[in-house]
Design an enzyme around this catalytic site. Structure first.
Site, PDB file in Angstrom:
ATOM      1  N   ALA A   1       0.878  -1.135  -0.156  1.00 18.27           N
ATOM      2  CA  ALA A   1      -0.037   0.058   0.079  1.00 18.27           C
ATOM      3  C   ALA A   1       1.012   1.151  -0.102  1.00 18.27           C
ATOM      4  CB  ALA A   1      -1.049   0.080   1.023  1.00 18.27           C
TER       5      ALA A   1
ATOM      6  N   GLU B   1      -1.907   4.248  -6.292  1.00 16.76           N
ATOM      7  CA  GLU B   1      -2.261   4.953  -7.604  1.00 16.76           C
ATOM      8  C   GLU B   1      -2.893   3.770  -8.683  1.00 16.76           C
ATOM      9  OE1 GLU B   1       0.690   7.137  -8.983  1.00 16.76           O
ATOM     10  OE2 GLU B   1       1.124   8.445  -7.147  1.00 16.76           O
TER      11      GLU B   1
ATOM     12  N   HIS C   1      -8.356  35.011  -3.967  1.00 19.16           N
ATOM     13  CA  HIS C   1      -9.902  34.222  -3.810  1.00 19.16           C
ATOM     14  C   HIS C   1     -10.578  34.139  -5.133  1.00 19.16           C
ATOM     15  CE1 HIS C   1     -13.292  33.458  -1.588  1.00 19.16           C
ATOM     16  NE2 HIS C   1     -13.933  34.455  -2.203  1.00 19.16           N
TER      17      HIS C   1
HETATM   18  P1  NAD Z   1       6.882   1.806  -1.410  1.00 15.74           P
HETATM   19  O1  NAD Z   1       7.887   1.451  -0.706  1.00 15.74           O
HETATM   20  O2  NAD Z   1       6.275   2.946  -1.459  1.00 15.74           O
HETATM   21  O3  NAD Z   1       5.632   0.858  -0.699  1.00 15.74           O
HETATM   22  C1  NAD Z   1       5.592  -0.658  -0.577  1.00 15.74           C
HETATM   23  C2  NAD Z   1       4.908  -1.112   0.603  1.00 15.74           C
HETATM   24  O4  NAD Z   1       4.745  -2.722   0.417  1.00 15.74           O
HETATM   25  C3  NAD Z   1       5.370  -0.648   1.867  1.00 15.74           C
HETATM   26  O5  NAD Z   1       4.215  -0.362   2.926  1.00 15.74           O
HETATM   27  C4  NAD Z   1       5.641  -2.052   2.461  1.00 15.74           C
HETATM   28  O6  NAD Z   1       5.361  -2.362   3.695  1.00 15.74           O
HETATM   29  C5  NAD Z   1       4.636  -3.227   1.543  1.00 15.74           C
HETATM   30  N1  NAD Z   1       5.268  -4.561   1.710  1.00 15.74           N
HETATM   31  C6  NAD Z   1       6.698  -4.824   1.629  1.00 15.74           C
HETATM   32  N2  NAD Z   1       6.725  -6.507   1.394  1.00 15.74           N
HETATM   33  C7  NAD Z   1       5.455  -6.779   1.812  1.00 15.74           C
HETATM   34  C8  NAD Z   1       4.790  -8.131   1.599  1.00 15.74           C
HETATM   35  N3  NAD Z   1       5.673  -8.977   1.722  1.00 15.74           N
HETATM   36  N4  NAD Z   1       3.296  -8.228   1.693  1.00 15.74           N
HETATM   37  C9  NAD Z   1       2.825  -7.017   1.766  1.00 15.74           C
HETATM   38  N5  NAD Z   1       3.175  -6.070   1.897  1.00 15.74           N
HETATM   39  C10 NAD Z   1       4.451  -5.484   1.740  1.00 15.74           C
HETATM   40  O7  NAD Z   1       6.619   1.122  -2.580  1.00 15.74           O
HETATM   41  P2  NAD Z   1       6.163   1.435  -4.308  1.00 15.74           P
HETATM   42  O8  NAD Z   1       4.587   1.765  -4.008  1.00 15.74           O
HETATM   43  O9  NAD Z   1       6.424   0.273  -4.665  1.00 15.74           O
HETATM   44  O10 NAD Z   1       6.969   2.445  -4.735  1.00 15.74           O
HETATM   45  C11 NAD Z   1       8.259   2.395  -5.261  1.00 15.74           C
HETATM   46  C12 NAD Z   1       9.076   3.545  -5.240  1.00 15.74           C
HETATM   47  O11 NAD Z   1       8.593   4.493  -6.174  1.00 15.74           O
HETATM   48  C13 NAD Z   1       9.121   4.310  -3.928  1.00 15.74           C
HETATM   49  O12 NAD Z   1      10.065   4.885  -3.459  1.00 15.74           O
HETATM   50  C14 NAD Z   1       8.107   5.385  -4.256  1.00 15.74           C
HETATM   51  O13 NAD Z   1       8.127   6.712  -3.469  1.00 15.74           O
HETATM   52  C15 NAD Z   1       8.322   5.506  -5.661  1.00 15.74           C
HETATM   53  N6  NAD Z   1       7.005   5.916  -6.337  1.00 15.74           N
HETATM   54  C16 NAD Z   1       6.617   7.366  -6.332  1.00 15.74           C
HETATM   55  C17 NAD Z   1       5.495   7.791  -6.872  1.00 15.74           C
HETATM   56  C18 NAD Z   1       5.068   9.155  -6.568  1.00 15.74           C
HETATM   57  O14 NAD Z   1       5.602  10.145  -6.138  1.00 15.74           O
HETATM   58  N7  NAD Z   1       3.736   9.393  -6.790  1.00 15.74           N
HETATM   59  C19 NAD Z   1       4.707   7.050  -7.299  1.00 15.74           C
HETATM   60  C20 NAD Z   1       5.132   5.832  -7.736  1.00 15.74           C
HETATM   61  C21 NAD Z   1       6.375   5.106  -7.306  1.00 15.74           C
END
Ligand code: NAD
Length: 463
Positions: free
Chosen positions: A183, A189, A442
């Site tokens: 999550a 997203e 505004h």
């Molecule tokens: P994330 O690291 O943001 O979230 C991954 C989640 O997966 C964590 O909450 C973690 O606890 C969970 N998780 C890990 N292992 C698990 C398991 N075995 N079972 C269930 N849950 C588990 O990763 P993401 O969403 O893949 O994003 C990757 C990177 O890309 C991040 O650094 C993010 O900042 C970047 N990103 C940013 C944006 C944005 O700025 N809008 C968009 C996409 C990606």
């Protein structure tokens, strides 16, 4: 072998191509090496941009189903044309990638297509798709090869039904049931996109909360809103496996009933891209998380080789990589270049968006810092009401003694755009009083930031 360049950049994502442009602007002869036929990196090709295109389209589709009628716009027989939606996304990406190509030309940057591999400091071999190899020689090298999806033991990625964000940006049909693992930004997203288009979406998250790193209170509010939008959350669920069984998938969680679904999106983080880069040829090693260690000038342990963006420490965000690309080359050419890591905004482009800059309350508490909180809801803002997007709030955290703004957290419409003002405020060392005394037009959503700043001192006007 090419004539020597001042700089060769490996990787044409937001960090690499921006660094290349800045170096060219400052008079250097620059080459850029990119393995994909399109420039722009993960962000442009299979990340930020295509996801934003689908988020926008799916939001319009959802609104046409529920809120257009409130505006007095009746749509009979709303239908999804997924093919057109996906084609629009591709067109958006293609246009922008073409634009990056033009920028390279305009700045006199030579482009090499193929996988770049370090042979020695200042020597890069480019492996072309057709098996050809070419050598680029330069005084300095910047490694900007980005990151790729982190795999999870037991989850059998098949490039189709059990996939990553790349597959989830192009499902050929709306899945009946999509299981999202993680999550974080990507899971929420893309989970939102397919939920709006009609999928049943189950999000499995290991932690007991969503959106780690964001303001706790806003993350809780967001979870409630996403649940209302149809996302089912199973927190505290550690996924230990996912396998394909014909056209169906089976997802296994530690100590829970397995879940059957028809597609799985793995989104548990990303890993730096360093394989095949030739690090060992120059004596470079990576840390325990696969990142390339650098000093404050972005120089690796090998003189003349620099690294920026997702392959080094810090958040894996396109705009952080851009800042580092600029700072790295400015430091090299002008002697001065700096990234303010305290003012890197973080945004999740759900509906509503979540945006954050500076310190969270949890971080301030842990540091024992005294602070005051001002918050204000979008529901009390005229523009938000006119838009019909009234959920969420702005929270401002300011130092209890100096009133300096330490963090701003927003859940609400266009939070990702609104956070720019907060970022500038923190960058300039503003107090909440400075924001409160700044005239905000505004009627705009930005007035919620002003009201939250007033609320720090208990004098919000519209609540
Ligand atoms: P994330 O690291 O943001 O979230 C991954 C989640 O997966 C964590 O909450 C973690 O606890 C969970 N998780 C890990 N292992 C698990 C398991 N075995 N079972 C269930 N849950 C588990 O990763 P993401 O969403 O893949 O994003 C990757 C990177 O890309 C991040 O650094 C993010 O900042 C970047 N990103 C940013 C944006 C944005 O700025 N809008 C968009 C996409 C990606």
């Amino acid at each position: 072998m090419s004539a020597p360049y001042d700089l060769v950049v490996i990787g044409a994502g937001p960090g690499g191509y921006i660094g290349a442009i800045r170096a060219a602007q400052l008079g250097w002869k620059v080459a850029i090496v990119e393995k994909e036929p399109q420039l722009g990196g993960t962000c442009l090709r299979v990340g930020c941009i295509p996801s934003k295109a689908l988020l926008e389209s799916s939001e319009l589709f959802a609104e046409a189903g529920h809120s257009f009628a409130q505006h007095g716009i009746r749509i009979e027989g709303r239908q999804l044309d997924l093919e057109t939606m996906l084609a629009r996304k591709v067109k958006t990406v293609d246009g922008l990638a073409e634009g990056v190509g033009q920028l390279m030309k305009k700045n006199g940057i030579d482009r090499f297509t193929g996988r770049g591999e370090l042979l020695a400091p200042g020597r890069v071999r480019v492996h072309g798709y057709d098996g050809s190899a070419e050598e680029v020689v330069a005084e300095r090298v910047i490694l900007a090869t980005g990151s790729r999806v982190a795999e999870l033991k037991g989850v059998e990625l098949d490039g189709d039904r059990i996939g990553t964000s790349t597959e989830a940006l192009a499902y050929p049909e709306v899945p009946d049931h999509l299981v999202v693992i993680g999550a974080g930004a990507i899971g929420l997203e893309l989970g939102s996109v397919w939920a709006r288009l009609g999928s049943q979406v189950t999000v499995l998250e290991y932690l007991d909360r969503i959106l780690l790193g964001f303001d706790d209170a806003l993350a809780k509010d967001a979870q409630r809103l996403f649940a209302k939008q149809g996302l089912t959350f199973r927190l505290g669920s550690r996924v230990v496996g996912a396998s394909r069984q014909g056209d169906r998938c089976l997802v296994e969680c530690d100590g829970q009933e397995p879940i059957r679904c028809d597609r799985v999106l793995l989104a548990v983080g990303r890993r730096p891209n360093t394989e095949g880069l030739g690090l060992e040829s120059v004596g470079l090693t990576t840390d325990e998380r696969g990142r390339i260690p650098i000093d404050e000038s972005f120089q690796t342990s090998v003189p003349g080789i620099f690294a920026i963006g997702d392959v080094v420490r810090g958040p894996m965000l396109a705009h952080k990589a851009e800042e580092e690309g600029i700072a790295c080359v400015e430091r090299l050419i002008t002697g001065y270049g700096h990234v303010d890591y305290d003012t890197i905004p973080n945004i999740v482009y759900t509906m509503p968006e979540i945006a954050s800059v500076g310190r969270t309350e949890a971080e301030l508490k842990e540091a024992g810092r005294k602070y005051r909180v001002g918050q204000f809801p979008f529901a009390a803002n005229g523009r938000a009401r006119a838009l019909g997007h009234t959920v969420g709030k702005v929270r401002i955290l300011a130092d209890a003694e100096t009133d300096r703004v330490l963090g701003v957290h927003i859940l609400g419409p266009r939070a990702g755009d609104l956070i720019a003002e907060a970022t500038a405020a923190i960058a300039f060392g503003a107090s909440s009083e400075d924001i409160a005394r700044t005239c905000h037009a505004h009627p705009t959503l930005a007035e919620v930031i002003k009201e939250a700043a007033l609320a720090v001192d208990g004098r919000a006007l519209h609540s």
